[in-house]
Design a protein around this motif. Structure first.
Motif, mmCIF file in Angstrom:
data_model
loop_
_atom_site.group_PDB
_atom_site.id
_atom_site.type_symbol
_atom_site.label_atom_id
_atom_site.label_comp_id
_atom_site.label_asym_id
_atom_site.label_seq_id
_atom_site.Cartn_x
_atom_site.Cartn_y
_atom_site.Cartn_z
ATOM 1 N N ALA A 1 -50.413 -39.742 -19.488
ATOM 2 C CA ALA A 1 -50.332 -38.286 -19.568
ATOM 3 C C ALA A 1 -49.874 -37.707 -18.239
ATOM 4 N N ARG A 2 -49.163 -36.587 -18.286
ATOM 5 C CA ARG A 2 -48.754 -35.792 -17.124
ATOM 6 C C ARG A 2 -47.606 -36.402 -16.322
ATOM 7 N N MET A 3 -46.939 -37.424 -16.868
ATOM 8 C CA MET A 3 -45.767 -37.931 -16.160
ATOM 9 C C MET A 3 -44.541 -37.103 -16.518
ATOM 10 N N ARG A 4 -43.562 -37.154 -15.635
ATOM 11 C CA ARG A 4 -42.316 -36.435 -15.849
ATOM 12 C C ARG A 4 -41.539 -37.143 -16.960
ATOM 13 N N ILE A 5 -41.122 -36.383 -17.972
ATOM 14 C CA ILE A 5 -40.359 -37.004 -19.057
ATOM 15 C C ILE A 5 -39.007 -36.323 -19.227
ATOM 16 N N LEU B 1 -47.411 -35.401 -27.745
ATOM 17 C CA LEU B 1 -47.286 -34.744 -29.055
ATOM 18 C C LEU B 1 -47.892 -33.347 -28.973
ATOM 19 N N GLN B 2 -48.900 -33.194 -28.110
ATOM 20 C CA GLN B 2 -49.538 -31.892 -27.963
ATOM 21 C C GLN B 2 -48.825 -30.985 -26.947
ATOM 22 N N TYR B 3 -48.366 -31.565 -25.832
ATOM 23 C CA TYR B 3 -47.910 -30.729 -24.715
ATOM 24 C C TYR B 3 -46.434 -30.924 -24.320
ATOM 25 N N ALA B 4 -45.670 -31.574 -25.175
ATOM 26 C CA ALA B 4 -44.301 -31.954 -24.782
ATOM 27 C C ALA B 4 -43.515 -30.811 -24.173
ATOM 28 N N GLU B 5 -43.623 -29.624 -24.781
ATOM 29 C CA GLU B 5 -42.737 -28.527 -24.322
ATOM 30 C C GLU B 5 -43.040 -28.122 -22.870
ATOM 31 N N ARG B 6 -44.230 -28.483 -22.381
ATOM 32 C CA ARG B 6 -44.545 -28.188 -20.982
ATOM 33 C C ARG B 6 -43.822 -29.135 -20.018
ATOM 34 N N TYR B 7 -43.184 -30.152 -20.551
ATOM 35 C CA TYR B 7 -42.586 -31.185 -19.695
ATOM 36 C C TYR B 7 -41.080 -31.319 -19.880
ATOM 37 N N LEU C 1 -55.573 -37.939 -10.851
ATOM 38 C CA LEU C 1 -56.640 -38.181 -9.879
ATOM 39 C C LEU C 1 -57.511 -36.935 -9.725
ATOM 40 N N ALA C 2 -56.866 -35.777 -9.626
ATOM 41 C CA ALA C 2 -57.615 -34.522 -9.458
ATOM 42 C C ALA C 2 -58.571 -34.311 -10.631
ATOM 43 N N HIS C 3 -58.074 -34.512 -11.846
ATOM 44 C CA HIS C 3 -58.935 -34.346 -13.030
ATOM 45 C C HIS C 3 -60.141 -35.279 -12.959
ATOM 46 N N THR C 4 -59.902 -36.532 -12.646
ATOM 47 C CA THR C 4 -60.999 -37.504 -12.606
ATOM 48 C C THR C 4 -61.984 -37.187 -11.481
ATOM 49 N N ASN D 1 -49.826 -29.601 -14.880
ATOM 50 C CA ASN D 1 -50.661 -30.793 -14.701
ATOM 51 C C ASN D 1 -52.088 -30.458 -14.265
ATOM 52 N N LEU D 2 -52.291 -29.283 -13.688
ATOM 53 C CA LEU D 2 -53.654 -28.885 -13.303
ATOM 54 C C LEU D 2 -54.271 -27.943 -14.346
ATOM 55 N N ASP D 3 -53.662 -27.852 -15.508
ATOM 56 C CA ASP D 3 -54.180 -26.976 -16.564
ATOM 57 C C ASP D 3 -55.638 -27.329 -16.869
ATOM 58 N N GLY D 4 -56.487 -26.318 -16.879
ATOM 59 C CA GLY D 4 -57.902 -26.550 -17.204
ATOM 60 C C GLY D 4 -58.775 -26.768 -15.983
ATOM 61 N N ILE D 5 -58.175 -27.092 -14.831
ATOM 62 C CA ILE D 5 -58.989 -27.319 -13.625
ATOM 63 C C ILE D 5 -58.525 -26.447 -12.459
ATOM 64 N N LYS D 6 -57.514 -25.631 -12.685
ATOM 65 C CA LYS D 6 -56.891 -24.891 -11.580
ATOM 66 C C LYS D 6 -57.911 -24.089 -10.773
ATOM 67 N N SER D 7 -58.871 -23.496 -11.464
ATOM 68 C CA SER D 7 -59.833 -22.634 -10.772
ATOM 69 C C SER D 7 -60.801 -23.442 -9.909
ATOM 70 N N GLN D 8 -60.906 -24.736 -10.153
ATOM 71 C CA GLN D 8 -61.835 -25.563 -9.378
ATOM 72 C C GLN D 8 -61.153 -26.299 -8.231
ATOM 73 N N VAL D 9 -59.853 -26.137 -8.108
ATOM 74 C CA VAL D 9 -59.099 -26.888 -7.103
ATOM 75 C C VAL D 9 -58.522 -25.918 -6.078
ATOM 76 N N ARG D 10 -58.578 -26.314 -4.792
ATOM 77 C CA ARG D 10 -57.861 -25.565 -3.763
ATOM 78 C C ARG D 10 -56.428 -26.100 -3.754
ATOM 79 N N VAL D 11 -55.489 -25.246 -4.106
ATOM 80 C CA VAL D 11 -54.092 -25.679 -4.243
ATOM 81 C C VAL D 11 -53.275 -25.172 -3.055
ATOM 82 N N ILE D 12 -52.700 -26.088 -2.291
ATOM 83 C CA ILE D 12 -51.846 -25.712 -1.160
ATOM 84 C C ILE D 12 -50.408 -26.072 -1.505
ATOM 85 N N GLU D 13 -49.521 -25.080 -1.401
ATOM 86 C CA GLU D 13 -48.108 -25.386 -1.609
ATOM 87 C C GLU D 13 -47.470 -25.583 -0.243
#
Lengths: 329, 329
Positions: free
Chosen positions: A188-192, A322-328, A25-28, A52-64
């Motif tokens: 994409a971006r689901m927990r596997i 196939l591209q990002y598996a190791e991140r998950y 949703l954030a990406h879209t 999951n926020l790779d590529g958009i992190k700088s544009q998002v306000r992230v609250i933990e």
């Protein structure tokens, strides 16, 4: 005017924004011009993944933060136009081993969010991520929104309580809320990492590791499923359509047996295999049997329908991993 | 053999045993030979009143505890044959001003009870006190158990969650549970101090103090009601009938308008008056409108039906308070 254009410059909070659906949703939303804040407890067990926020992190306000933390919630909800409320426990199995945590997050958490909105941002629109798990075993198919609600596990109970609070706060306090009851969502971006949250994610990992996909029982269980991009389309429609106010909608898609889905995934992956294995006892007891949802209400009121075929969606998902598996893993 | 005879020497726990329905149950159970333990937090706001056990106190094991207290619950549930689970928050208005307390007691409390039974007394039978509030506004009358559940206040949400947990623990863990959805219940030992819990109790106090009964709106709202002795009969049937296992039943009685009920109460009291007053805003927003329940399911399966007429029941109730009113002010 296309409904997506209304998101230009809108202030949006996504709870559970590091998770599967929330991050998509954030990406879209960024693509269509919205200002995005995510709030997430960042617990990997819940599906949160910073990648999951790779590529958009700088544009998002992230609250933990935990959605049970009233002070943090207050700061997060103030000034928002729309809240996509996707945080929460969603593991059926986890809810049976730790029912109090499941209950606490899914009821106290959402009640805290709703109270903070009532007190500090009563004009906000909230779309709550519900689940078809609230129906329990289907007594007829396809299951529409009038079907009795007899959840089979503790997570179904707590998720239903969360839904009801959203509707009460609409009727009594006038906050604009809607509920989408999601079915199996994949992409994409689901927990596997394991089978804790979804079987589809787990099957992806089995394929990637060259292991046979394990299908429980005879594999003839019927389910429906939606690609995450279709689900996001539903969330976006819901938050800006007057008919959606105070409403609960099923999502849904073309029914498929688990065996056919396993075959399709092996075909699209180009290699691999599947095998039938007996139901583990703790899963058999809370299995809902055949299920597919009737999504005519959201189709007629909001013009939503799934547009991505299972084959197309599985293809997209496998390409991502196939591209990002190791991140998950 | 009459079903009441099966209670001879049975070990019974009543949660909420100092309250209105719980204490009446205790009196009846002792009469039919059961061994009774009550567990109650003894909060007067919740309807608990130590005087409710007047005359039987020495024959009852009385535990003062919160149902969220796992250790106390464990001790209380061990060895019991039957649990009548009546503890909980039941104020609609209170649930709107303090939603977290309402939620916590009505979900964490019952989940604690169920977990303690699963771990330490899995063969126990539990009958849970539900409420017709879970239906919200009726879309048809009389309301049967298939009616949609759209509660209008936070208490309806938390009570519904409590019901669902009882049913999940039956289906998944095999604990024998049943739910009775009570409608307006009236009779001896109810709270009459204010309008927080029931309007009927409040009307009793107004009569006793020579003030006009205040009827909200035009008084044409239709409701049903049961005398507490009929409700106790339902609980006793439920706990010992095989058909009740895993089942949810409506209670219900002859429909009556609030205006007619006010007239009836004035007639039976022999003096007094009533007046129509506008709905307070906080009540109007959560008012369910006309309601009466269809109780054919429990009639056909358990042979229950209300046997006490409204006039007879009101008479009995007023006689009680003419004698003991000062214990309830």
């Amino acid at each position: 005017m296309n409904f997506r254009d209304t998101y230009q410059d809108k202030k949006i909070l996504i709870t559970g924004g590091l998770g599967f659906v929330g991050s998509n949703l954030a990406h879209t939303l960024l693509e269509i011009g919205a200002q995005v804040t995510t709030l997430d407890i960042a617990d990997p067990e819940s599906g949160a993944n910073p990648f999951n926020l790779d590529g958009i992190k700088s544009q998002v306000r992230v609250i933990e933060a935990d959605i049970r933390d009233g002070q943090m919630l207050r700061e997060a909800v103030e000034g928002q136009d729309i809240i996509f409320n996707l945080a929460g426990e969603m593991s059926h199995i986890g809810s049976m081993t730790d029912p109090f945590k499941d209950l606490n997050v899914n009821t106290v958490g959402h009640l805290t969010l709703l109270e903070m909105c009532r007190l500090h941002n009563p004009d906000v629109h909230i779309v709550f991520a519900g689940t078809r798990q609230v129906y329990g075993r289907a007594t007829y198919l396809p299951v529409d929104e009038k079907h009795l609600l007899t959840p089979l596990d503790n997570n179904g109970v707590s998720k239903r309580a969360g839904e009801m609070y959203h509707i009460v706060y609409h009727h009594v306090h006038g906050i604009i809320t809607s509920v989408l009851r999601m079915t199996n969502t994949y992409g994409a971006r689901m927990r596997i990492r394991d089978a804790r949250l979804t079987f589809i994610g787990w099957w992806v990992r089995q394929l990637l590791e060259g292991k046979p996909i394990q299908v429980y029982g005879d594999g003839k269980q019927v389910r429906d499923m939606n690609h995450v991009d279709d689900v996001i389309d539903a969330f976006l429609r819901c938050a800006c359509h007057p008919k959606a106010q105070g409403q609960i909608y099923n999502l849904g898609g073309e029914p498929i047996t688990l065996l056919d889905l396993a075959k399709l995934m092996v075909e699209e992956f180009g290699s691999g295999s599947y095998e039938l294995v007996p139901f583990p006892e703790n899963r058999r007891r809370i299995d809902i049997g055949d299920y597919y949802g009737d999504y005519n209400l959201i189709r007629s009121e909001l013009g939503w329908q799934p547009r991505i075929s299972h084959r197309q969606g599985i293809r997209r998902m496998l390409d991502y991993y196939l591209q990002y598996a190791e991140r998950y893993f």
